[in-house]
Design a protein around this motif. Structure first.
Motif, PDB file in Angstrom:
ATOM      1  N   ASN A   1       8.737  13.566   1.669  1.00  0.00           N
ATOM      2  CA  ASN A   1       7.460  12.859   1.806  1.00  0.00           C
ATOM      3  C   ASN A   1       7.637  11.384   2.137  1.00  0.00           C
ATOM      4  O   ASN A   1       6.647  10.662   2.210  1.00  0.00           O
ATOM      5  N   TYR A   2       8.883  10.952   2.315  1.00  0.00           N
ATOM      6  CA  TYR A   2       9.152   9.562   2.663  1.00  0.00           C
ATOM      7  C   TYR A   2       9.594   9.478   4.126  1.00  0.00           C
ATOM      8  O   TYR A   2      10.448  10.248   4.555  1.00  0.00           O
ATOM      9  N   GLN A   3       9.020   8.556   4.837  1.00  0.00           N
ATOM     10  CA  GLN A   3       9.258   8.476   6.280  1.00  0.00           C
ATOM     11  C   GLN A   3      10.272   7.402   6.667  1.00  0.00           C
ATOM     12  O   GLN A   3      10.865   7.463   7.741  1.00  0.00           O
TER      13      GLN A   3
ATOM     14  N   SER B   1       0.807  -1.214   0.000  1.00  0.00           N
ATOM     15  CA  SER B   1       0.000   0.000   0.000  1.00  0.00           C
ATOM     16  C   SER B   1       0.841   1.266   0.000  1.00  0.00           C
ATOM     17  O   SER B   1       0.300   2.377  -0.026  1.00  0.00           O
ATOM     18  N   TYR B   2       2.177   1.128   0.019  1.00  0.00           N
ATOM     19  CA  TYR B   2       3.059   2.292   0.108  1.00  0.00           C
ATOM     20  C   TYR B   2       3.521   2.758  -1.259  1.00  0.00           C
ATOM     21  O   TYR B   2       3.846   1.947  -2.131  1.00  0.00           O
TER      22      TYR B   2
ATOM     23  N   TRP C   1       1.701   2.442  -5.465  1.00  0.00           N
ATOM     24  CA  TRP C   1       1.460   1.169  -4.798  1.00  0.00           C
ATOM     25  C   TRP C   1       1.148   0.045  -5.780  1.00  0.00           C
ATOM     26  O   TRP C   1       1.520  -1.106  -5.571  1.00  0.00           O
TER      27      TRP C   1
ATOM     28  N   ASN D   1       6.837   5.648   1.579  1.00  0.00           N
ATOM     29  CA  ASN D   1       5.903   6.678   2.020  1.00  0.00           C
ATOM     30  C   ASN D   1       4.670   5.968   2.562  1.00  0.00           C
ATOM     31  O   ASN D   1       3.809   5.535   1.802  1.00  0.00           O
ATOM     32  N   VAL D   2       4.602   5.837   3.867  1.00  0.00           N
ATOM     33  CA  VAL D   2       3.511   5.070   4.476  1.00  0.00           C
ATOM     34  C   VAL D   2       2.211   5.851   4.523  1.00  0.00           C
ATOM     35  O   VAL D   2       1.157   5.289   4.824  1.00  0.00           O
ATOM     36  N   TYR D   3       2.278   7.150   4.195  1.00  0.00           N
ATOM     37  CA  TYR D   3       1.068   7.977   4.210  1.00  0.00           C
ATOM     38  C   TYR D   3       0.528   8.238   2.812  1.00  0.00           C
ATOM     39  O   TYR D   3      -0.471   8.947   2.661  1.00  0.00           O
ATOM     40  N   GLY D   4       1.186   7.697   1.826  1.00  0.00           N
ATOM     41  CA  GLY D   4       0.736   7.943   0.468  1.00  0.00           C
ATOM     42  C   GLY D   4       1.009   6.759  -0.425  1.00  0.00           C
ATOM     43  O   GLY D   4       2.103   6.195  -0.402  1.00  0.00           O
TER      44      GLY D   4
END
Length: 126
Positions: A112-114, A31-32, A53, A100-103
């Protein structure tokens, strides 16, 4: 935390090919949005390629690698790839994969990458 482990780097001559892999044990990998970035000595980290994703649905490349590099992912294997052809000395850098776990979409912006891997060194000799 999303563990990411890169592999596949090495020392090659100009014109050679390498395939980098980025393995994740994160259960939500599919999903990332994922990306590859690189950092050469005394330079800032720069974007190389990004993929959304869904395998291959949305892909971006930096102009410097377009036509030579291919990003792909196998969600069943929780793995991201970067196939690199026609390598040049200016491709020499530490290559990082990022999540990017939020997108779920492809994103070219490193902030934007965690989650980031530890990096793998690619050295291209002339």
């Amino acid at each position: 935390q999303v563990p990411l482990v890169e592999s596949g780097g090495g020392l090659v001559q100009a014109g050679a090919s390498l395939r980098l892999s980025c393995a994740s044990s994160g259960i939500m990998f599919a999903s990332y949005g994922m990306g590859w970035f690189r950092q050469a000595p005394e330079k800032e980290r720069e974007y190389v390629a990004a993929i959304n994703w869904r395998e291959g649905q949305e892909i971006f490349y930096a102009d410097s690698v377009k036509g030579r590099f291919t990003i792909s992912r196998d969600n069943a294997k929780n793995t991201l790839y970067l196939q690199m052809h026609s390598l040049k000395p200016e491709d020499t850098a530490v290559y990082y994969c990022a999540a990017n776990v939020y997108g779920a979409m492809a994103d070219t912006r490193p902030h934007n990458y965690q989650h980031w891997g530890q990096g793998t060194q690619v050295t291209v000799s002339s």
